[in-house]
Design a protein around this motif. Structure first.
Motif, mmCIF file in Angstrom:
data_model
loop_
_atom_site.group_PDB
_atom_site.id
_atom_site.type_symbol
_atom_site.label_atom_id
_atom_site.label_comp_id
_atom_site.label_asym_id
_atom_site.label_seq_id
_atom_site.Cartn_x
_atom_site.Cartn_y
_atom_site.Cartn_z
ATOM 1 N N THR A 105 15.667 7.639 -41.762
ATOM 2 C CA THR A 105 16.462 7.485 -40.547
ATOM 3 C C THR A 105 17.299 6.207 -40.634
ATOM 4 O O THR A 105 16.991 5.300 -41.429
ATOM 5 N N PRO A 106 18.362 6.123 -39.829
ATOM 6 C CA PRO A 106 19.158 4.886 -39.818
ATOM 7 C C PRO A 106 18.297 3.656 -39.525
ATOM 8 O O PRO A 106 18.527 2.584 -40.100
ATOM 9 N N GLU A 107 17.311 3.813 -38.648
ATOM 10 C CA GLU A 107 16.454 2.675 -38.315
ATOM 11 C C GLU A 107 15.619 2.243 -39.526
ATOM 12 O O GLU A 107 15.445 1.041 -39.795
ATOM 13 N N GLU A 108 15.100 3.231 -40.261
ATOM 14 C CA GLU A 108 14.320 2.916 -41.467
ATOM 15 C C GLU A 108 15.188 2.220 -42.512
ATOM 16 O O GLU A 108 14.754 1.249 -43.168
ATOM 17 N N LEU A 109 16.394 2.695 -42.660
ATOM 18 C CA LEU A 109 17.286 2.100 -43.664
ATOM 19 C C LEU A 109 17.676 0.676 -43.279
ATOM 20 O O LEU A 109 17.769 -0.202 -44.143
ATOM 21 N N GLU A 110 17.882 0.437 -42.006
ATOM 22 C CA GLU A 110 18.228 -0.917 -41.570
ATOM 23 C C GLU A 110 17.045 -1.861 -41.770
ATOM 24 O O GLU A 110 17.217 -3.015 -42.198
ATOM 25 N N ALA A 111 15.840 -1.387 -41.485
ATOM 26 C CA ALA A 111 14.651 -2.217 -41.722
ATOM 27 C C ALA A 111 14.505 -2.527 -43.204
ATOM 28 O O ALA A 111 14.143 -3.652 -43.594
ATOM 29 N N MET A 112 14.792 -1.543 -44.061
ATOM 30 C CA MET A 112 14.745 -1.747 -45.512
ATOM 31 C C MET A 112 15.738 -2.831 -45.930
ATOM 32 O O MET A 112 15.398 -3.749 -46.695
ATOM 33 N N ARG A 113 16.964 -2.753 -45.398
ATOM 34 C CA ARG A 113 17.986 -3.734 -45.766
ATOM 35 C C ARG A 113 17.626 -5.134 -45.252
ATOM 36 O O ARG A 113 17.864 -6.136 -45.936
ATOM 37 N N GLU A 114 17.076 -5.191 -44.036
ATOM 38 C CA GLU A 114 16.666 -6.487 -43.488
ATOM 39 C C GLU A 114 15.630 -7.154 -44.385
ATOM 40 O O GLU A 114 15.690 -8.363 -44.650
ATOM 41 N N ALA A 115 14.673 -6.364 -44.859
ATOM 42 C CA ALA A 115 13.636 -6.910 -45.739
ATOM 43 C C ALA A 115 14.247 -7.389 -47.054
ATOM 44 O O ALA A 115 13.857 -8.438 -47.592
ATOM 45 N N GLN A 116 15.213 -6.632 -47.579
ATOM 46 C CA GLN A 116 15.873 -7.041 -48.831
ATOM 47 C C GLN A 116 16.655 -8.344 -48.633
ATOM 48 O O GLN A 116 16.616 -9.237 -49.483
ATOM 49 N N ARG A 117 17.366 -8.423 -47.500
ATOM 50 C CA ARG A 117 18.116 -9.658 -47.234
ATOM 51 C C ARG A 117 17.164 -10.853 -47.096
ATOM 52 O O ARG A 117 17.468 -11.951 -47.562
ATOM 53 N N ALA A 118 16.024 -10.620 -46.437
ATOM 54 C CA ALA A 118 15.051 -11.707 -46.262
ATOM 55 C C ALA A 118 14.531 -12.202 -47.603
ATOM 56 O O ALA A 118 14.196 -13.384 -47.755
ATOM 57 N N ARG A 119 14.467 -11.296 -48.583
ATOM 58 C CA ARG A 119 14.003 -11.679 -49.928
ATOM 59 C C ARG A 119 15.143 -12.173 -50.819
ATOM 60 O O ARG A 119 14.924 -12.501 -51.986
ATOM 61 N N GLY A 120 16.375 -12.189 -50.259
ATOM 62 C CA GLY A 120 17.522 -12.645 -51.046
ATOM 63 C C GLY A 120 17.997 -11.629 -52.053
ATOM 64 O O GLY A 120 18.642 -11.989 -53.051
ATOM 65 N N GLU A 121 17.695 -10.364 -51.821
ATOM 66 C CA GLU A 121 18.066 -9.304 -52.757
ATOM 67 C C GLU A 121 19.336 -8.607 -52.290
ATOM 68 O O GLU A 121 19.700 -8.629 -51.112
ATOM 69 N N LYS A 122 19.984 -7.948 -53.232
ATOM 70 C CA LYS A 122 21.132 -7.113 -52.892
ATOM 71 C C LYS A 122 20.634 -5.905 -52.104
ATOM 72 O O LYS A 122 19.597 -5.332 -52.427
ATOM 73 N N THR A 123 21.375 -5.520 -51.069
ATOM 74 C CA THR A 123 20.920 -4.402 -50.235
ATOM 75 C C THR A 123 21.306 -3.074 -50.890
ATOM 76 O O THR A 123 22.477 -2.668 -50.879
ATOM 77 N N LEU A 124 20.306 -2.425 -51.474
ATOM 78 C CA LEU A 124 20.478 -1.130 -52.125
ATOM 79 C C LEU A 124 19.400 -0.178 -51.625
ATOM 80 O O LEU A 124 18.269 -0.596 -51.331
ATOM 81 N N TYR A 125 19.733 1.090 -51.549
ATOM 82 C CA TYR A 125 18.745 2.093 -51.159
ATOM 83 C C TYR A 125 17.584 2.076 -52.153
ATOM 84 O O TYR A 125 17.788 2.049 -53.373
#
Length: 468
Positions: free
Chosen positions: A107-127
């Motif tokens: 879902t869009p909400e799941e994908l946004e949570a995934m990206r938030e976690a990646q940003r918090a880890r300093g990672e590139k936001t990728l599926y």
């Protein structure tokens, strides 16, 4: 530069009908057209209308009108993507069956949570490929009430490399890109997928397009390879900058092709000018479409952004304005006069264009000059005060009397009347000619006064010389 995978050169232009044909797309169309014509190939017009909410028939009509005005004739099309949905679905089904595409229920909400976690880890936001089938991986059951998207199973390792016709060799690692959505929840394909299927089906051998598509190319190459489809050669053209140094775009300024047509520019001038925004043939600045076709082999394309220069366009247009057949110029001027609410015929306009065309950079400017012959003139208060003075009024009356006595109305007789008036009043030519121009023409400067007046109806000149 022809690719061995294709039996002939085929290029395309694929505008989105969400607005007018803007100048960057027109330049791409020109290069694609010229390349195909140079190689004896074919040029295709495709309408990429999968953005259903924003696509309009008015935009389609304007795009086709602009192509026709520019003289960019196409051998096939217009082809509409929304009429090809069954074809995209068939290719998607094939990719899913081969394990090269899969359904994603995130879902869009799941994908946004995934990206938030990646940003918090300093990672590139990728599926994170959570729904991608893999050996030994157990996927959860599809959630109820969630329509899936279809994602392309992009290779996880290796590089994508291509030899760009403009930029040279480009390499992007597959770890830099993720599993692209190729079909939305509503069943409509996304750009990067539809464009591959279209180019494959239409046997497109060479793709010229804007710089902004460089990042899309690795995905597209991988999809071509997944389909075992022949790979076209790509050429990514640098952007066009406006005179403010920012990128020309649909959202910034009047940059539609049709706006320039409406404002009195000539199609041959626009083609000539667009061609030089990123391509050159020696030092040639002025050339015909036929010459461009003869020269345009895909080389000498610039890697640097081009600068839109309105003054340079005006210079090019003024050149062509002087060269074209005067009957055609008169017809164009009639159309420009009509925009001003002035009705005139080609026969009325034709005798007048020769005197003024050298002073004009556009047909609209020519119509501005000729309007004084067909509609009323309104001299400015400043011009009247400066030039139509009490000191010159008697001379204007003398000149009007001599003009009224003329039986022949031409340059020679008018020039004689001017000389006789100057002799009788002791004035110099500018002292008389400028007030006459202000009253009769509504402006203080014109070409030679005798030539200008000779093109008027005699009665109109005499009426306007009755000083206020």
């Amino acid at each position: 530069m022809s690719s061995n995978a294709f039996d002939k050169v085929r290029t395309r232009i694929a505008p989105s009908p969400t607005g007018f044909l803007h100048l960057g797309t027109a330049r791409t169309a020109l290069y694609s057209w010229a390349y195909a014509r140079h190689h004896g190939g074919e040029f295709v017009l495709r309408i990429e209308d999968t953005d259903v909410a924003r696509s309009t028939q008015d935009s389609v009509d304007q795009i086709i009108a602009a192509m026709n005005w520019l003289g960019l004739d196409y051998d096939e099309g217009p082809v509409y993507q929304m009429q090809r949905l069954h074809r995209y679905q068939a290719v998607v089904d094939q990719l899913i069956a081969e394990g090269r595409a899969y359904r994603c229920y995130a879902t869009p909400e799941e994908l946004e949570a995934m990206r938030e976690a990646q940003r918090a880890r300093g990672e590139k936001t990728l599926y994170d490929r959570r729904w991608r089938p893999e050996p030994g991986k157990t996927l959860p059951p599809p959630p109820e009430g969630v329509k899936p998207v279809i994602r392309f199973a992009n290779p996880v390792d290796g590089d994508v490399t291509w030899n760009d016709l403009v930029k040279g060799s480009i390499t992007i690692n597959n770890r830099e890109i993720d599993d692209l959505i190729i079909v939305r929840q509503d069943g409509v394909p996304t750009y990067n997928f539809a464009v591959v299927v279209d180019d494959w089906d239409m046997r497109i051998s060479h793709v010229f397009r804007g710089d902004e598509h460089v990042n899309n190319t690795p995905w597209q190459i991988n999809i071509f390879n997944a389909l075992a489809a022949p790979l076209p050669q790509f050429g990514h053209l640098p952007i066009i900058l406006g005179d403010d140094g920012l990128k020309l775009s649909k959202r910034r300024g009047a940059v539609s092709v049709t706006a320039y047509a409406d404002n009195g520019y000539l199609p041959e001038a626009m083609l000539n000018y667009l061609a030089r925004l990123g391509w050159s043939h020696g030092d040639d600045e002025l050339f015909t479409a036929e010459q461009m076709v003869a020269w345009f082999d895909g080389s000498h394309l610039s890697r640097s952004p081009a600068q839109w220069d309105p003054a340079k366009l005006d210079w090019v247009n003024s050149h062509y304005l002087k060269q074209i057949d005067e009957e055609r110029l008169a017809a164009l001027t009639v159309s420009q006069l009509a925009v001003k609410g002035i009705v005139a015929t080609v026969d009325e306009v034709l005798p007048k264009v020769g005197l003024f065309k050298d002073r004009c950079s556009t047909v609209a400017a020519l119509a501005d000059w000729l309007a004084m012959y067909f509609g009323p003139v309104t001299p400015s208060a400043d011009d009247l005060a400066a030039h139509v003075t009490d000191a010159v009024r008697p001379a204007l009356a003398v000149f009007a009397t001599r003009l009224s006595a003329l039986t022949d109305w031409d340059k020679t007789t008018i020039q004689q009347a001017l000389k006789e008036t100057l002799a009788a009043t002791g004035l110099k030519m500018p002292q008389l000619a400028v007030p006459v121009r202000v009253l009769v023409c509504g402006r203080a400067q014109t070409p030679s006064l005798d030539a200008v007046l000779a093109l008027f109806d005699k009665k109109k000149v005499l009426d306007r010389l009755q000083t206020p």
